[in-house]
Each structure stands twice: as C-alpha cells, then as structure tokens.
Design an enzyme around this catalytic site. Structure first.
Site, PDB file in Angstrom:
ATOM      1  N   LYS A  65      -6.996  -5.261  13.006  1.00 59.48           N
ATOM      2  CA  LYS A  65      -5.941  -4.406  13.523  1.00 59.48           C
ATOM      3  C   LYS A  65      -5.567  -5.188  14.855  1.00 59.48           C
ATOM      4  O   LYS A  65      -4.415  -5.176  15.281  1.00 59.48           O
ATOM      5  CB  LYS A  65      -6.223  -3.303  13.834  1.00 59.48           C
ATOM      6  CG  LYS A  65      -6.437  -2.282  12.421  1.00 59.48           C
ATOM      7  CD  LYS A  65      -5.174  -2.322  11.342  1.00 59.48           C
ATOM      8  CE  LYS A  65      -5.117  -1.529  10.376  1.00 59.48           C
ATOM      9  NZ  LYS A  65      -3.948  -1.433   9.567  1.00 59.48           N
TER      10      LYS A  65
ATOM     11  N   ASN B  84       1.688  -2.222   5.155  1.00 59.17           N
ATOM     12  CA  ASN B  84       0.934  -1.122   5.610  1.00 59.17           C
ATOM     13  C   ASN B  84      -0.543  -1.038   4.785  1.00 59.17           C
ATOM     14  O   ASN B  84      -1.459  -0.382   5.567  1.00 59.17           O
ATOM     15  CB  ASN B  84       1.602  -0.197   5.142  1.00 59.17           C
ATOM     16  CG  ASN B  84       0.925   1.248   5.075  1.00 59.17           C
ATOM     17  OD1 ASN B  84       0.714   1.961   5.905  1.00 59.17           O
ATOM     18  ND2 ASN B  84       0.560   1.726   3.528  1.00 59.17           N
TER      19      ASN B  84
ATOM     20  N   SER C 100       1.344   3.710  -2.454  1.00 58.53           N
ATOM     21  CA  SER C 100       1.042   4.442  -3.549  1.00 58.53           C
ATOM     22  C   SER C 100       0.700   5.995  -2.620  1.00 58.53           C
ATOM     23  O   SER C 100       0.605   6.888  -3.577  1.00 58.53           O
ATOM     24  CB  SER C 100      -0.153   3.972  -4.405  1.00 58.53           C
ATOM     25  OG  SER C 100      -1.220   3.571  -3.837  1.00 58.53           O
ATOM     26  N   ARG C 101      -0.093   5.727  -1.797  1.00 61.75           N
ATOM     27  CA  ARG C 101      -0.814   7.084  -1.133  1.00 61.75           C
ATOM     28  C   ARG C 101      -0.710   7.146   0.249  1.00 61.75           C
ATOM     29  O   ARG C 101       0.072   6.090   0.954  1.00 61.75           O
ATOM     30  CB  ARG C 101      -2.094   7.260  -1.333  1.00 61.75           C
ATOM     31  CG  ARG C 101      -2.491   7.413  -2.687  1.00 61.75           C
ATOM     32  CD  ARG C 101      -4.143   7.482  -2.872  1.00 61.75           C
ATOM     33  NE  ARG C 101      -4.671   6.217  -2.512  1.00 61.75           N
ATOM     34  CZ  ARG C 101      -5.701   6.044  -1.601  1.00 61.75           C
ATOM     35  NH1 ARG C 101      -5.952   6.586  -0.883  1.00 61.75           N
ATOM     36  NH2 ARG C 101      -6.323   4.710  -1.664  1.00 61.75           N
TER      37      ARG C 101
ATOM     38  N   ILE D 249      -4.281   9.980  11.711  1.00 61.90           N
ATOM     39  CA  ILE D 249      -3.343  10.630  10.677  1.00 61.90           C
ATOM     40  C   ILE D 249      -3.974  11.400   9.444  1.00 61.90           C
ATOM     41  O   ILE D 249      -4.757  10.472   8.718  1.00 61.90           O
ATOM     42  CB  ILE D 249      -2.214   9.656  10.281  1.00 61.90           C
ATOM     43  CG1 ILE D 249      -1.633   8.905  11.299  1.00 61.90           C
ATOM     44  CG2 ILE D 249      -1.121  10.131   9.352  1.00 61.90           C
ATOM     45  CD1 ILE D 249      -1.014   9.495  12.476  1.00 61.90           C
TER      46      ILE D 249
ATOM     47  N   GLY E 142       0.786  -1.401   0.082  1.00 58.30           N
ATOM     48  CA  GLY E 142       0.173  -0.094   0.016  1.00 58.30           C
ATOM     49  C   GLY E 142       0.824   1.264   0.074  1.00 58.30           C
ATOM     50  O   GLY E 142       0.637   2.144   0.683  1.00 58.30           O
TER      51      GLY E 142
ATOM     52  N   TYR F 272     -12.753  -3.319  11.409  1.00 57.05           N
ATOM     53  CA  TYR F 272     -11.346  -2.920  11.276  1.00 57.05           C
ATOM     54  C   TYR F 272     -10.633  -2.927  12.643  1.00 57.05           C
ATOM     55  O   TYR F 272      -9.234  -3.517  12.462  1.00 57.05           O
ATOM     56  CB  TYR F 272     -11.588  -1.222  11.198  1.00 57.05           C
ATOM     57  CG  TYR F 272     -10.285  -0.346  10.919  1.00 57.05           C
ATOM     58  CD1 TYR F 272      -9.471  -0.410   9.779  1.00 57.05           C
ATOM     59  CD2 TYR F 272      -9.691   0.379  11.952  1.00 57.05           C
ATOM     60  CE1 TYR F 272      -8.177   0.168   9.469  1.00 57.05           C
ATOM     61  CE2 TYR F 272      -8.386   1.011  11.875  1.00 57.05           C
ATOM     62  CZ  TYR F 272      -7.934   0.827  10.601  1.00 57.05           C
ATOM     63  OH  TYR F 272      -6.698   1.596  10.451  1.00 57.05           O
TER      64      TYR F 272
ATOM     65  N   SER G  80      -3.394   0.020  14.513  1.00 56.60           N
ATOM     66  CA  SER G  80      -3.959   1.229  14.644  1.00 56.60           C
ATOM     67  C   SER G  80      -4.613   1.258  16.052  1.00 56.60           C
ATOM     68  O   SER G  80      -4.719   0.238  16.716  1.00 56.60           O
ATOM     69  CB  SER G  80      -5.424   1.058  13.732  1.00 56.60           C
ATOM     70  OG  SER G  80      -6.284   1.965  14.278  1.00 56.60           O
TER      71      SER G  80
ATOM     72  N   ALA H 292     -10.947  -5.287  14.774  1.00 58.68           N
ATOM     73  CA  ALA H 292     -10.717  -6.973  14.896  1.00 58.68           C
ATOM     74  C   ALA H 292      -9.540  -7.013  13.867  1.00 58.68           C
ATOM     75  O   ALA H 292      -8.763  -7.953  14.265  1.00 58.68           O
ATOM     76  CB  ALA H 292     -11.866  -7.624  14.574  1.00 58.68           C
TER      77      ALA H 292
HETATM   78  P1  NAP Z   1      -4.903   5.540   2.355  1.00 64.06           P
HETATM   79  O1  NAP Z   1      -4.213   6.938   2.327  1.00 64.06           O
HETATM   80  O2  NAP Z   1      -6.341   5.219   2.296  1.00 64.06           O
HETATM   81  O3  NAP Z   1      -3.840   4.713   1.698  1.00 64.06           O
HETATM   82  C1  NAP Z   1      -4.107   3.117   1.762  1.00 64.06           C
HETATM   83  C2  NAP Z   1      -2.981   2.437   0.767  1.00 64.06           C
HETATM   84  O4  NAP Z   1      -3.457   1.040   0.883  1.00 64.06           O
HETATM   85  C3  NAP Z   1      -2.983   2.944  -0.815  1.00 64.06           C
HETATM   86  O5  NAP Z   1      -1.553   2.752  -1.084  1.00 64.06           O
HETATM   87  C4  NAP Z   1      -3.912   1.929  -1.334  1.00 64.06           C
HETATM   88  O6  NAP Z   1      -3.725   1.687  -2.689  1.00 64.06           O
HETATM   89  C5  NAP Z   1      -3.266   0.639  -0.519  1.00 64.06           C
HETATM   90  N1  NAP Z   1      -4.448  -0.403  -0.485  1.00 64.06           N
HETATM   91  C6  NAP Z   1      -5.818  -0.282  -0.129  1.00 64.06           C
HETATM   92  N2  NAP Z   1      -6.275  -1.428  -0.089  1.00 64.06           N
HETATM   93  C7  NAP Z   1      -5.482  -2.318  -0.913  1.00 64.06           C
HETATM   94  C8  NAP Z   1      -5.464  -3.723  -1.416  1.00 64.06           C
HETATM   95  N3  NAP Z   1      -6.758  -4.294  -1.419  1.00 64.06           N
HETATM   96  N4  NAP Z   1      -4.453  -4.320  -1.953  1.00 64.06           N
HETATM   97  C9  NAP Z   1      -3.239  -3.463  -1.980  1.00 64.06           C
HETATM   98  N5  NAP Z   1      -2.933  -2.155  -1.676  1.00 64.06           N
HETATM   99  C10 NAP Z   1      -4.430  -1.564  -0.895  1.00 64.06           C
HETATM  100  O7  NAP Z   1      -4.553   5.128   3.911  1.00 64.06           O
HETATM  101  P2  NAP Z   1      -3.486   5.541   5.010  1.00 64.06           P
HETATM  102  O8  NAP Z   1      -4.258   6.436   5.999  1.00 64.06           O
HETATM  103  O9  NAP Z   1      -2.236   5.779   4.408  1.00 64.06           O
HETATM  104  O10 NAP Z   1      -3.205   4.199   6.007  1.00 64.06           O
HETATM  105  C11 NAP Z   1      -2.331   3.387   5.572  1.00 64.06           C
HETATM  106  C12 NAP Z   1      -2.316   2.253   6.908  1.00 64.06           C
HETATM  107  O11 NAP Z   1      -2.424   2.939   8.172  1.00 64.06           O
HETATM  108  C13 NAP Z   1      -3.536   1.308   7.010  1.00 64.06           C
HETATM  109  O12 NAP Z   1      -3.308   0.110   7.437  1.00 64.06           O
HETATM  110  C14 NAP Z   1      -4.379   1.932   7.797  1.00 64.06           C
HETATM  111  O13 NAP Z   1      -5.424   1.136   8.545  1.00 64.06           O
HETATM  112  C15 NAP Z   1      -3.347   2.466   8.954  1.00 64.06           C
HETATM  113  N6  NAP Z   1      -3.707   3.536   9.840  1.00 64.06           N
HETATM  114  C16 NAP Z   1      -4.160   4.690   9.437  1.00 64.06           C
HETATM  115  C17 NAP Z   1      -4.646   5.914   9.964  1.00 64.06           C
HETATM  116  C18 NAP Z   1      -4.885   7.196   9.632  1.00 64.06           C
HETATM  117  O14 NAP Z   1      -5.593   8.097  10.421  1.00 64.06           O
HETATM  118  N7  NAP Z   1      -4.976   7.430   8.394  1.00 64.06           N
HETATM  119  C19 NAP Z   1      -4.831   5.514  11.153  1.00 64.06           C
HETATM  120  C20 NAP Z   1      -4.432   4.401  11.909  1.00 64.06           C
HETATM  121  C21 NAP Z   1      -3.880   3.308  10.903  1.00 64.06           C
HETATM  122  P3  NAP Z   1      -4.330   2.502  -3.920  1.00 64.06           P
HETATM  123  O15 NAP Z   1      -3.848   3.837  -3.801  1.00 64.06           O
HETATM  124  O16 NAP Z   1      -4.144   1.827  -5.166  1.00 64.06           O
HETATM  125  O17 NAP Z   1      -5.689   2.539  -3.556  1.00 64.06           O
END
Ligand code: NAP
Length: 248
Positions: free
Chosen positions: A159, A90, A14-15, A188, A12, A155, A142, A157
């Site tokens: 995590k 991730n 890309s973003r 975040i 994951g 989610y 998380s 469960a």
């Molecule tokens: P995000 O901006 O939505 O980015 C998600 C990333 O995961 C993207 O690169 C996406 O690819 C990829 N992805 C989604 N579904 C996928 C799949 N089925 N197979 C392969 N790649 C996949 O999320 P983020 O906020 O950066 O979150 C990253 C991690 O941190 C996650 O595990 C999330 O649960 C955790 N987290 C985030 C927060 C927060 O507040 N942001 C808090 C706690 C934990 P595409 O770009 O192609 O869709």
C-alpha cells in the site's frame, strides 16, 4: 450526474468497497467495467443491478496479478463500451502475519495482487489516457501504507508502494491532463474485517474520533470527489478516510 456517458473501470468490484464504487459510478451516469477473482454470482448480480439502472456493465473474471489479462481487460472495455475515462484500482487482499511467520508466498501474493495489480491495469490503460489527453485515476491504498500496522508488513509495503506509484505517475502524466490520486481507507466494514473479533471492533470505535467503523459509502464519496471535475486541480494526493483515527 457527475460522470454521464463516461466509461469507468473498477478492479475488485464484486464485493465490499469495489461494489459500492461500481454502484456509485453507475448512479452518476457512467458505464462500468469491473473485475473480480472468484465471486461469479455476486458479479452477475451486480452487473444486473447496473443494467437495471440503465447503464452498461461488463464483468471480467481475472487475477489482478496477471499482466496479459489486464491488457485484455482494456481491449475488451474499449471494444465493448467504446471508450475509457476513469480507472479505480481497488482489488486487494490481506495475509496478515508476524514477519517471523510470514512465508515468501504470503509476501509475494499480497505484493502481486495489490501493488503489481495496480501497475498491470494502469500500465495498460495509460496509453489510452495519454492519447486522448484526459483521464482520472484513483488508487485504493490504506492507512496501513501511511502509518504502518503490526502483522501487515506485506500489506503495508504494497500500500505504501501504491502511494509512491500515485505520486510519481501524477507528476509524469499531469502534462497530458490526467490526474492520479489515492484514497487510504481506515477500518471499513467489509469482508476484509471479518477476521476481527467483536471486542476488538468495540475497542477500535473508542479510538476513532468519529466513534464508528467506516462504511463502503464513506470511501465511495472520496473516490467520487477525486474522479470528478470538482477535484480538477488535485493530483498526486492521498485522502485518508478513517474517521480521524490517524489524524496527522
Ligand atoms: P473485500 O470485501 O475483501 O473485496 C475485495 C475485492 O477484490 C473483491 O471484489 C475480490 O474479488 C477482489 N479481488 C481479490 N483478489 C483479487 C485478485 N487477485 N484479482 C482480482 N480481484 C481480486 O475487500 P474491501 O474491504 O472491499 O477492500 C477493497 C480495497 O480497499 C482493497 O484494496 C483493500 O486493501 C482496501 N482497504 C480496505 C480496508 C477495509 O477496512 N475494508 C481498509 C483499507 C484499505 P472476489 O469477490 O472475486 O474475491
């Protein structure tokens, strides 16, 4: 440079947080392979950015839930980049709903991407780490998996499962000089928070002791530490990166 000439995988990438992890690893001298689901343009732009910094990049479109693709990922990384030293699981999604409204699909897709996705890549990478008797893994969990959160039973469960997975694997592979840790971000600022109303975010900031939402670099800093030799005696732990919101 902390990771000079090492090879890392970020799922994951890309973003959001994953993107900042890819850039951090490249900045610290690693060649980086990353996966993504749909964001072809973002992935291409990120690969170009890594290459411009003088490191090699490999971007692979794959569904985290696909075990066979995870096997291919490890084979491609070893063939294309020559080795494998670091892994960050991730990739993650949310499908927030009250349990009484949650469909089986909402439940399964989140478990499949977040928890099974972590198993899929780690299961295929661990063979390499065991053979070379070295490796460092960080799983992104998380605060939801630590403290629980309303409308996130699926989610949370997934995590909490990742935390149990991290602790068990850490014990299992420690004799092979492999460390396994987790980072639990709080709120975040990424696309994942796009659904939150501005008023809610303002309220949230008042409840966070450090008075702000997290930045992707805050998470990358904790991952950098855990992957590095500075954390050489740390395994099986979860570092919470939440500005103090869930101080225990
Ligand atoms: P995000 O901006 O939505 O980015 C998600 C990333 O995961 C993207 O690169 C996406 O690819 C990829 N992805 C989604 N579904 C996928 C799949 N089925 N197979 C392969 N790649 C996949 O999320 P983020 O906020 O950066 O979150 C990253 C991690 O941190 C996650 O595990 C999330 O649960 C955790 N987290 C985030 C927060 C927060 O507040 N942001 C808090 C706690 C934990 P595409 O770009 O192609 O869709």
């Amino acid at each position: 440079m902390l990771f000079k000439d090492k090879v890392a995988i970020v799922t994951g990438g890309s973003r959001g947080i994953g993107r900042s992890l890819v850039l951090m690893l490249a900045e610290e001298g690693a060649d980086v392979a990353f996966t993504y689901a749909k964001s072809v343009q973002e992935a291409e732009a990120l690969s170009a950015q890594v290459k411009q910094s003088g490191r090699r990049a490999l971007a692979l479109q794959m569904d985290a839930a696909d075990f066979d693709k995870a096997k291919e990922l490890i084979e491609e990384v070893k063939a294309g980049l020559g080795r494998l030293d670091l892994l960050v699981n991730n990739a993650g999604i949310i499908k927030d709903k009250a349990l009484m409204m949650m469909t089986k699909e909402d439940w399964l897709s989140v478990i499949d991407t977040n928890l099974n996705g972590t198993f899929n890549v780690t299961r295929n990478a661990i063979v390499t780490f065991l053979k070379q008797k070295s490796g460092a893994i960080v799983n992104i969990t998380s605060v939801s998996g630590v403290a629980g959160m309303s409308r996130q039973t699926n989610y949370a469960a997934s995590k909490a499962g990742i935390i149990g997975f991290t602790k068990s694997l850490a014990r299992e592979v420690a004799p092979y000089n492999i460390r396994v840790n987790a980072v639990a971000p709080g709120f975040i600022e990424t696309d994942m928070l796009a659904g939150l109303k501005e008023e809610f975010k303002e309220e949230l900031k008042k409840r966070i002791p450090l008075s702000r939402l997290g930045r992707v670099e805050d998470v990358a800093g904790a991952v950098k530490f855990l992957l590095s030799d500075a954390a050489g005696f740390i395994t099986g732990q979860t570092i919470i990166v939440d500005g103090g919101l869930f101080i225990q």
